[in-house]
Write an enzyme that holds these catalytic residues in place. Structure first.
Site, short mmCIF file in Angstrom:
data_model
loop_
_atom_site.label_atom_id
_atom_site.label_comp_id
_atom_site.label_asym_id
_atom_site.label_seq_id
_atom_site.Cartn_x
_atom_site.Cartn_y
_atom_site.Cartn_z
N ASP A 151 31.31 121.09 6.79
CA ASP A 151 30.97 120.58 8.51
C ASP A 151 31.79 121.86 8.75
O ASP A 151 33.08 121.65 9.35
CB ASP A 151 30.72 119.60 9.00
CG ASP A 151 31.00 119.11 9.96
OD1 ASP A 151 30.66 119.30 11.01
OD2 ASP A 151 29.95 117.70 10.44
N THR B 137 19.61 110.49 1.81
CA THR B 137 19.47 109.86 3.00
C THR B 137 19.07 110.03 4.53
O THR B 137 19.09 109.68 5.44
CB THR B 137 20.29 108.61 2.78
OG1 THR B 137 21.66 109.40 3.40
CG2 THR B 137 20.27 107.52 1.89
N ARG C 171 17.80 113.59 6.24
CA ARG C 171 16.39 114.31 6.97
C ARG C 171 15.95 115.05 5.29
O ARG C 171 16.64 115.81 5.28
CB ARG C 171 16.07 115.01 8.49
CG ARG C 171 16.92 114.75 9.25
CD ARG C 171 16.07 113.31 9.69
NE ARG C 171 15.99 113.14 11.30
CZ ARG C 171 16.69 112.01 10.82
NH1 ARG C 171 16.76 110.45 9.94
NH2 ARG C 171 16.82 111.30 12.47
N ASP D 251 15.77 109.26 0.09
CA ASP D 251 14.65 108.52 1.07
C ASP D 251 14.22 109.11 2.23
O ASP D 251 13.84 107.86 2.86
CB ASP D 251 16.20 108.02 1.22
CG ASP D 251 15.84 106.00 2.72
OD1 ASP D 251 15.22 105.88 1.81
OD2 ASP D 251 17.03 106.05 3.64
N GLU E 238 6.25 111.47 5.34
CA GLU E 238 5.60 110.11 5.35
C GLU E 238 5.23 109.08 6.18
O GLU E 238 4.73 109.58 7.22
CB GLU E 238 7.51 109.47 5.56
CG GLU E 238 9.13 110.16 5.45
CD GLU E 238 10.54 110.47 5.79
OE1 GLU E 238 10.12 109.28 6.17
OE2 GLU E 238 11.17 110.39 4.89
#
Length: 338
Positions: free
Chosen positions: A186, A245, A247, A270, A275
């Site tokens: 990050d 989980t 994007r 996930d 979707e």
């Protein structure tokens, strides 16, 4: 209520309202002012416009239509959008921030649910509980089954996390006590913050080459879209667990499917490009025993839902009392949000 009572517009579908607001939250909201509720089970842009007439604050969530950039011109009294879900990027146009409308959101209340889900996926993969269960149920011999499913300690693994936002940090806080070595990718995390969290900063490629488990928690931005492609996946060592989980847009889905089909890595997914996941999706193939799939469920727990709604009711109360907001989204934050 007297004529001076502030108007609060609830811009939630019936389904979302039942999910997010318990009786205590509704009573608290009603005590704050004149509350306007949708009259139908669903809500559209026309309903939003009508409910916002004269409103000082509004409560939004999953299923609320995006705001019109010119909303402030039609609703000059609107001072706060309190969003009971996570990201506001697709809900609130940047112009509304510029027009002086304040925005607050419940993303921090979702983080614990996602973090537990991620750790559960990692533990499941490390211990192979589902495989032990399946093989025994299908007549496997006791000791043969145990020998066939390798057992690994999560605490002895190196875990790579991409993104140190609310969820990424919640995952770190759960993993560090296990004894994991946690590498974080990050650009906004500095060395002092990393040290305080008990983790180590790393570059993306270095992390991918070292990690036993990789978990994505980055926002979808121009610089992160499809950041994980065939080149990056090739850096993963055999047997690495790849968890997403966050994007689907962070990953080249075709390249990921190819790696899964090769059997070289494991995955726990996930989120998907399409979707709900179509019935004929290759990810539903029972032959892909090295991937665990779920229906964008990581952030959904009963406790989190009610905490999200309560947090935003509390924020509306703070605004009306002239107190500082606890979960405000600034215009500068908008460009970095998930």
């Amino acid at each position: 209520m007297n004529d001076q009572a502030p108007v609060i517009a609830v811009l939630l579908t019936e389904k979302t309202r039942r999910m997010m607001l318990d009786d205590a939250a509704i009573a608290q909201l009603n005590a704050l002012g004149e509350v306007r509720w949708p009259t139908a089970a669903t809500i559209d842009a026309a309903d939003v416009d009508q409910l916002l007439q004269g409103a000082t604050a509004c409560l939004t969530g999953w299923g609320t239509p995006p705001f019109d950039p010119a909303a402030r011109q039609r609703h000059p009294h609107l001072a706060l959008v309190a969003h009971s879900a996570g990201s506001v990027r697709t809900l609130v146009p940047a112009r509304l921030f510029d027009d002086g409308i304040r925005v607050t959101h419940a993303a921090s209340k979702i983080a614990a649910s996602v973090a537990e889900f991620v750790v559960a996926e990692a533990l499941l993969a490390m211990r192979g509980i589902h495989r032990l269960h399946h093989q025994l149920r299908n007549g496997g011999e006791w000791l043969d089954v145990r020998a066939a499913v390798p057992q690994r300690l999560l605490g002895a693994r190196t875990v790579g996390i991409v993104g140190a936002g609310y969820v990424g940090r919640a995952v770190m806080r759960l993993l560090v006590p296990f004894g994991c070595r946690v590498l974080v990718v990050d650009p906004f995390l500095d060395d002092s913050e990393a040290a305080a969290l008990g983790v180590f900063r790393a570059g993306l490629h270095d992390m991918l080459a070292q990690a036993d488990v990789v978990s994505l928690h980055a926002p979808v931005l121009p610089e992160t879209r499809r950041m994980i492609g065939a080149r990056e996946l090739a850096l993963l060592r055999p047997g690495t667990l790849f968890i997403n989980t966050a994007r689907a847009e962070l990953v080249d889905e075709a390249a990921l499917l190819a790696e899964i089909r090769s059997g070289r890595i494991e995955a726990a997914l996930d989120v998907f490009d399409n979707e709900p996941l179509p019935p004929d999706s290759p990810f539903r193939d029972p032959a892909l025993a090295n991937v665990t799939i779920s229906p964008h469920a990581a952030g959904h727990t009963e406790e989190a839902h009610f905490a999200q709604g309560q947090a935003m009711v509390d924020e509306i109360g703070r605004l009306l009392r002239g107190e500082p907001l606890h979960h405000e989204v600034s215009r500068a934050m908008l460009d970095r949000m998930a």
